[in-house]
Design a protein around this motif. Sequence first.
Motif, PDB file in Angstrom:
ATOM      1  N   GLN A   1      11.209  -7.372  11.954  1.00 55.10           N
ATOM      2  CA  GLN A   1      10.708  -6.016  11.752  1.00 55.10           C
ATOM      3  C   GLN A   1      10.640  -5.672  10.265  1.00 55.10           C
ATOM      4  O   GLN A   1       9.683  -5.041   9.807  1.00 55.10           O
TER       5      GLN A   1
ATOM      6  N   GLY B   1       3.786   1.019   7.055  1.00 59.20           N
ATOM      7  CA  GLY B   1       4.853   0.733   6.105  1.00 59.20           C
ATOM      8  C   GLY B   1       5.609   1.953   5.639  1.00 59.20           C
ATOM      9  O   GLY B   1       6.810   1.891   5.400  1.00 59.20           O
TER      10      GLY B   1
ATOM     11  N   SER C   1       9.678   4.168  -0.667  1.00 56.55           N
ATOM     12  CA  SER C   1       9.574   3.347   0.543  1.00 56.55           C
ATOM     13  C   SER C   1      10.053   1.928   0.287  1.00 56.55           C
ATOM     14  O   SER C   1      10.715   1.312   1.136  1.00 56.55           O
TER      15      SER C   1
ATOM     16  N   ARG D   1       7.337  -4.823   8.073  1.00 61.03           N
ATOM     17  CA  ARG D   1       7.241  -3.616   7.263  1.00 61.03           C
ATOM     18  C   ARG D   1       6.860  -3.951   5.825  1.00 61.03           C
ATOM     19  O   ARG D   1       6.041  -3.258   5.212  1.00 61.03           O
TER      20      ARG D   1
ATOM     21  N   LEU E   1      13.222  -0.081   2.028  1.00 58.16           N
ATOM     22  CA  LEU E   1      13.111  -1.420   2.604  1.00 58.16           C
ATOM     23  C   LEU E   1      14.150  -2.348   1.995  1.00 58.16           C
ATOM     24  O   LEU E   1      14.787  -3.137   2.708  1.00 58.16           O
TER      25      LEU E   1
END
Length: 250
Positions: free
Chosen positions: A217, A67, A95, A221, A99
């Motif tokens: 995808q 991730g 992160s 993730r 995303l």
Amino acid sequence: MTAPKPSNPGVRRPVDLARRHGLSAQAVRNYERDGVLPPAERSPTGYRRFTEVHATALSAYLALIPGHGYAASGDIMRAVNRGDIDAALRTIDHSHELLQRDRDTLDAVEAAVAVLTGSPPQPQRRTAVPISVLAHRLGVRPATLRKWERAGILQPVRDVATGYRVYSAGDVRDAELAHLLRRGGYRLDHIADVLRRVREAGGAEPLAASLRQWRDQLTARGRALLTGAARLADHIETLDPPARGAFRIG
């Protein structure tokens, strides 16, 4: 020489941690050297003594990678090992922000493709147009088009004789799409990413075929971020109470 098996069942050798994850013992040693794993005590003969804390740290690190990637995962674990919860959470939050940005971009791409593939084909414009004509067509100021160019949305060429910007049929299409997405509230950097993907795919139709894979995808993730968070929480629970107490908000 092979290291003797530890008599203490709570102590593990590098190979014990490595086998569980299909790694080499040297990889485990490297992770400790790089600070991804907490420092290991040494036996009187110099062998590393890993414990349950190291085992959960390794599981957490490997679960974070899908991730967050290698670099961010290493930063998270090093922050955890020194008890700096704020630094670890900032990296994790970043992160999640990335995303979310990718999800927003995908939404914009899907909206753009729906418009492009659902609209009847426009007659091919055979001549390029100057900035004033394009600005008038869209109902914007020339300064807006120049701003879009700086953001990477438009890529006009310069007239050899005059040095003025001229917009090809593809540029006009991109400008019309950018105008549509801008009215929809999308940021310039998102629109630039949309148009980059349209260009790389060779048009709207080829891009539409890849959107499902792109969505999958992002979902993978997101699930990897959840798994990594769970493994990291498990690791934190193995820490000594003083170290665990460092993981507080405020």
